[in-house]
Design an enzyme around this catalytic site. Structure first.
Site, PDB file in Angstrom:
ATOM      1  N   GLU A   1       0.638  -1.278   0.177  1.00 38.41           N
ATOM      2  CA  GLU A   1       0.226   0.035   0.126  1.00 38.41           C
ATOM      3  C   GLU A   1       0.890   1.400   0.158  1.00 38.41           C
ATOM      4  OE1 GLU A   1      -0.569  -2.439   2.048  1.00 38.41           O
ATOM      5  OE2 GLU A   1      -2.399  -3.101   1.202  1.00 38.41           O
TER       6      GLU A   1
ATOM      7  N   HIS B   1     -11.828  -4.830   8.247  1.00 33.07           N
ATOM      8  CA  HIS B   1     -12.654  -4.702   6.751  1.00 33.07           C
ATOM      9  C   HIS B   1     -13.826  -3.445   6.944  1.00 33.07           C
ATOM     10  CE1 HIS B   1     -10.441  -8.340   6.171  1.00 33.07           C
ATOM     11  NE2 HIS B   1     -10.404  -7.869   5.091  1.00 33.07           N
TER      12      HIS B   1
END
Lengths: 292, 435
Positions: free
Chosen positions: A37, A104
Site C-alpha cells: 500500500e 474490513h
C-alpha cells in the site's frame, strides 16, 4: 494517460468495481500491483507528478494506514507549485459491511480530513458515484474517494449514460424540512432516510443533507439550513470522538450560535475498534437517530 | 512450468558453517542422526557437509508422486528403525494434520449454514507446513500468523472448542468472540495473533523474538529461550514490513524463523506476475540470513527444516527464512469464487495432498496400520463435532464486553460518577436504541 492500479484490480477487484476495464483499456493501463500500500500510493504520486491521472485502488480503506504518510502528500505546497500530484485519485471501499470485523470495516475519513491539500469525497449511490468520481479524477487536487462498501450490493439506481460530473464541495439537500437539519454521507444516508420517515410520523419535518465532499465541505449550505431550522444532528459510522461530525458541529456552533435552539447532536459509532459481533449494536441505527 | 523449475532448483540453503553446527549439534533427536544416513534420499534440497551425499541436483527432478514421500528414492527398502519419525511422532503428526483438515472442512459447512460469518480463510492443503513447524516447537515458543490462522492455532494447542467458538463469535472463544476468524490470540498457547493485514504480524513476531534475546543477554535471564515463528504468504514478501523485519532480525541475530507459505496466489495475484524475483528464499541472503526452500506438501521435509532452523535460532545464531512451496485447495476465502486458478495447477497439487502422502508413508514404513489411522480420523471427527456443539451452545458475549479492553483500565471506559465501572452500568450500554 489515465491508469487504474491496485491489488487485484485486473480481474475486476474484490468488489467487481474494475471488471471489464482491463479488457476495454488494456492491461498496460489497468494493472495489478503487489501487496504494498505504501508503495502503491507513493507510486501514484509519482505518476501524477508526471502529469498522468493515476487512479489507485486500496482494497479496503483499513489498509490505507501504511500509505498514510504518502497520502499526506503536500506536493504542490512543498515544491512551490513546481510539481503537483493533483492527478492522483485514491479509491477505496470503506465502512461497515455487516461482517467485516476490525479490519474490513473502518471509516478513516476523519484522518484524511485533517490533511490540508487533500479532498475527501463520498458518494451515496451509483449515479452520484459516477459524477463525483469523474469530477474527482479531473479535479486538479489529490482526492481520496471512499466508496461505502455496504452499498455495493444494496444500492440500486438509474445511472445516466455518458459523461457527467457533479461539482465537488457542494452538498445536496435531499429532503426538505423545517424542524431539524440532519447531515450525513455515504451509506449512513439510507439510515437517516429511515429516521426521517419515522420522525415524519411524529410530525417532525426533517431536512436531510448529503455532504458529498467532506473537505472542503459546503459550510454555506449547512449554515443556511441550520439558520432555517435551528437544530442539527450529524451522523456517521466512524467513532464519535474526533470524527468528522466534530468539525461540523464546531463550525456550525461558531456560525449559528445565536440561532441554535438546542445543542448539536452527533449520532455516531462508539469509541471502540470496530467490533465483529457487536456490529448491530455499534452502528448508529435509525432508532438511535430518531431518539436523538 | 515455472513453478516446477522453481521447485527443482538446488537450493543454496543453510551455509556450510550452519550445517556443520547442526550436524554436530547435540540436538538429541534421533531423526537428525537418521537424517545423515539418508540425506540423499530425504533432503533433495540441501547441501550437507557431513555425509558427503551431495545435494539436490540429482534429485531435482520433481514428480508429483515422488514428492509425496521419501520412500521411492531409496537405495534400500526402508526398515522401521530407519524411518524419519518414530511411531508416536508419526501418529502425532498425522493426527494434527487430520485435525486441521477436518476442522477447516467443518468451517466451510458451518459458514454455508450461516453459523459463522465474516471473512473466513481456510487452510486446506497447507497442513504440512503448520504441523511440520509447530509440532517442532516447545510449549513456550511463540507463533505469529495471518488471517489464515485456524490451523496454526490448532497445531499450537488451542482447543478446537475455543477456536470454533471464536469463529461463531461466542463468549467462550479464545478471544471471547471479539476477534473472529482472522484474529486468533492465545496467551496460554503463545499465539500472538491472527492478523487481517498482511505483513502486520511479522514485526510483532520480530519484537517477541527480541524479547527473548534481550531477556537472555541484558537481563541475564537464561530461563527465557523462546523461539518465535512468523508465518505469512507469498504476497506479503513484496511488502515493506517484510523487508524491514528481515533486516532487523539478521542485524540483531534474533531467535526467529520466518516461514513463507508460498501458495503461489495472493487472492487473484499470481506470484510470478507480482514478484520480480519469485524465489523468495533468495531474499534471505540479501539480509545475511540463510534462505531455505522446502517442499511444503511433505510434512517430514518441512519438519526437518523446521527443526534445524529452530535449533539455530535457539542457539543464538540468528534468523532463517524458510520458503515452503505449498498450495491451498480452496479459494482465498469462502467468498472467493476461485476462478483464476487453472485446473491443471490445482490437479498438480491435489495429487500431492500432504495427508494422503503421509498416510502412505506411515503405512509403507510399518509405522501404523490402517486401523490406527482410521481410529485417529474417527477421534478427530468426534472432536470437531464436539467443538461445533460446544460453540453452538455457548452464549454470545454480553453487550458490556463491547466496551472492555479499549484502554488499559480493565473495564475500558473508566469509572462512572457512581464509582462503578462504566461498562457495568447497564444503562450505559443499553441506551434507548433497538438493535
Amino acid at each position: 494517460r489515465a491508469y487504474v492500479f491496485g491489488e487485484d484490480v485486473k480481474f475486476g477487484g474484490v468488489f467487481r468495481c474494475t471488471s471489464g476495464l482491463a479488457d476495454a483499456f488494456g492491461t498496460h493501463r489497468v494493472f495489478n500491483t503487489p501487496l504494498c500500500e505504501q508503495g502503491l500510493v507513493g507510486f501514484g504520486i509519482g505518476l501524477a507528478a508526471m502529469g498522468n491521472r493515476a487512479i489507485a485502488e486500496i482494497q479496503f480503506a483499513d489498509y490505507i494506514f501504511p500509505a498514510f504518510d504518502q497520502a499526506t502528500a503536500k506536493f504542490r505546497y512543498r515544491s512551490g507549485n513546481a510539481f503537483n500530484c493533483g492527478g492522483l485519485t485514491v479509491r477505496s471501499p470503506y465502512g461497515a459491511v455487516g461482517h467485516g470485523g476490525h479490519y474490513h470495516s473502518q471509516s478513516p475519513e476523519a484522518f484524511f480530513c485533517h490533511v490540508p491539500g487533500l479532498k475527501v469525497v463520498i458518494p451515496r449511490n451509483p449515479s452520484q458515484a459516477k459524477g463525483l468520481l469523474l469530477a474527482s479524477i479531473r479535479d486538479p487536487n489529490p482526492v481520496i474517494f471512499f466508496e461505502p462498501k455496504w452499498l455495493y450490493r444494496l444500492s440500486v439506481d438509474e445511472v445516466p449514460e455518458g459523461d457527467y460530473m457533479l461539482p465537488l464541495s457542494n452538498a445536496e439537500v435531499i429532503r426538505e424540512g423545517t424542524d431539524i437539519t440532519l447531515v450525513a454521507w455515504g451509506a449512513q444516508l439510507a439510515v437517516m432516510q429511515q429516521a426521517c420517515a419515522e420522525a415524519e410520523k411524529e410530525g417532525i419535518s426533517c431536512e436531510l443533507i448529503d455532504l458529498r465532499t467532506l473537505i472542503p465541505w459546503d459550510k454555506e449550505l449547512v449554515e443556511a439550513s441550520v439558520n432555517k431550522t435551528g437544530k442539527l444532528i450529524v451522523s456517521h459510522e466512524a467513532p464519535v470522538t474526533g470524527g468528522f461530525g466534530a468539525e461540523i458541529a464546531a463550525t456550525i456552533a461558531e456560525r449559528c450560535f445565536l440561532r441554535l435552539e438546542a445543542p448539536i447532536a452527533r449520532v455516531c459509532g462508539l469509541d471502540t475498534p470496530f467490533p465483529l459481533v457487536f456490529e448491530p449494536f455499534y452502528m448508529p441505527t435509525a432508532n438511535k437517530v430518531s431518539t436523538a | 512450468m515455472a513453478a516446477s523449475s522453481l521447485a527443482s532448483r538446488a537450493v543454496a540453503s543453510l551455509s556450510p558453517s550452519i550445517s556443520t553446527g547442526a550436524s554436530r549439534d547435540d540436538a538429541g533427536s534421533s531423526s537428525v542422526v537418521g537424517f545423515h544416513k539418508r540425506s540423499s534420499a530425504f533432503t533433495g534440497r540441501r547441501v550437507r557437509i557431513s555425509s558427503g551425499h551431495g545435494s539436490s541436483a540429482a534429485h531435482g527432478r520433481r514428480s508429483c508422486v515422488v514428492a509425496a514421500t521419501a520412500a521411492p528414492v531409496k537405495e534400500s527398502p526402508p526398515k522401521i528403525a530407519d524411518a524419519l519419525v518414530t511411531r508416536e511422532e508419526g501418529l502425532e503428526l498425522y493426527e494434527d494434520m487430520i485435525l486441521g483438515r477436518c476442522f477447516e472442512d467443518m468451517c466451510a459447512q458451518m459458514y454455508y449454514r450461516s453459523k459463522m460469518f465474516g471473512f473466513v480463510h481456510l487452510y486446506n492443503g497447507q497442513e504440512a507446513v503448520s504441523t511440520g513447524f509447530v509440532k517442532a516447537l516447545k510449549k513456550d515458543d511463540y507463533i505469529c500468523s495471518t488471517y489464515r490462522d485456524h490451523v496454526h492455532a490448532l497445531s499450537k494447542g488451542v482447543p478446537a472448542r475455543q477456536v470454533m467458538s471464536e469463529l461463531f463469535g461466542k463468549a467462550t472463544g479464545c478471544c471471547r468472540g471479539q476477534g473472529g476468524s482472522m484474529h486468533m490470540f492465545s496467551k496460554e498457547h503463545r499465539l500472538l495473533g491472527g492478523f487481517a493485514f498482511i505483513g502486520e504480524g511479522i514485526p510483532v513476531a520480530t519484537g517477541a523474538a527480541f524479547n527473548t534475546k534481550y531477556s537472555r543477554e541484558v537481563l541475564k535471564d537464561l530461563s527465557v529461550d523462546a523461539v518465535t515463528l512468523a508465518f505469512f504468504g507469498d504476497g506479503t514478501c513484496n511488502n515493506g514490513q517484510f523487508f524491514e523485519c528481515l533486516n532487523m532480525a539478521a542485524l540483531w541475530k534474533l531467535p526467529i524463523v520466518y516461514v513463507v507459505e508460498n501458495n503461489l496466489w495472493a487472492i487473484g495475484m499470481d506470484h510470478f506476475r507480482a514478484t520480480s524475483v519469485p524465489e523468495i528464499w533468495k531474499k534471505g541472503e540479501a539480509f545475511g540470513m540463510p534462505g531455505v526452500h522446502v517442499d511444503g506438501m511433505d510434512v517430514l521435509k518441512v519438519r526437518e527444516v523446521a527443526k534445524e532452523a529452530i535449533a539455530r535460532a535457539r542457539r543464538g545464531d540468528g534468523p532463517t527464512l524458510v520458503e515452503c512451496e505449498t498450495y491451498r485447495y480452496r479459494g482465498h476465502s469462502l467468498a472467493d469464487p476461485d476462478e483464476l486458478r487453472k485446473p491443471e495447477q490445482k490437479n498438480k497439487y491435489a495429487v500431492r495432498d500432504p495427508i494422503a502422502a503421509f498416510k502412505k508413508y506411515l503405512l509403507e514404513n510399518g509405522l501404523a496400520s490402517e486401523a490406527d489411522l482410521k481410529a485417529i480420523e474417527k477421534k478427530i471427527d468426534e472432536i470437531v463435532e464436539d467443538a461445533v456443539e460446544f460453540a453452538d451452545a455457548s452464549p454470545l458475549p454480553p453487550r458490556s464486553q463491547l466496551l472492555e479492553n479499549v484502554f488499559a483500565d480493565p473495564r475500558g471506559f473508566g469509572i462512572g460518577p457512581d464509582g462503578k465501572y462504566r461498562c457495568e452500568d447497564p444503562a450505559f450500554t443499553a441506551g434507548t436504541a433497538e438493535v
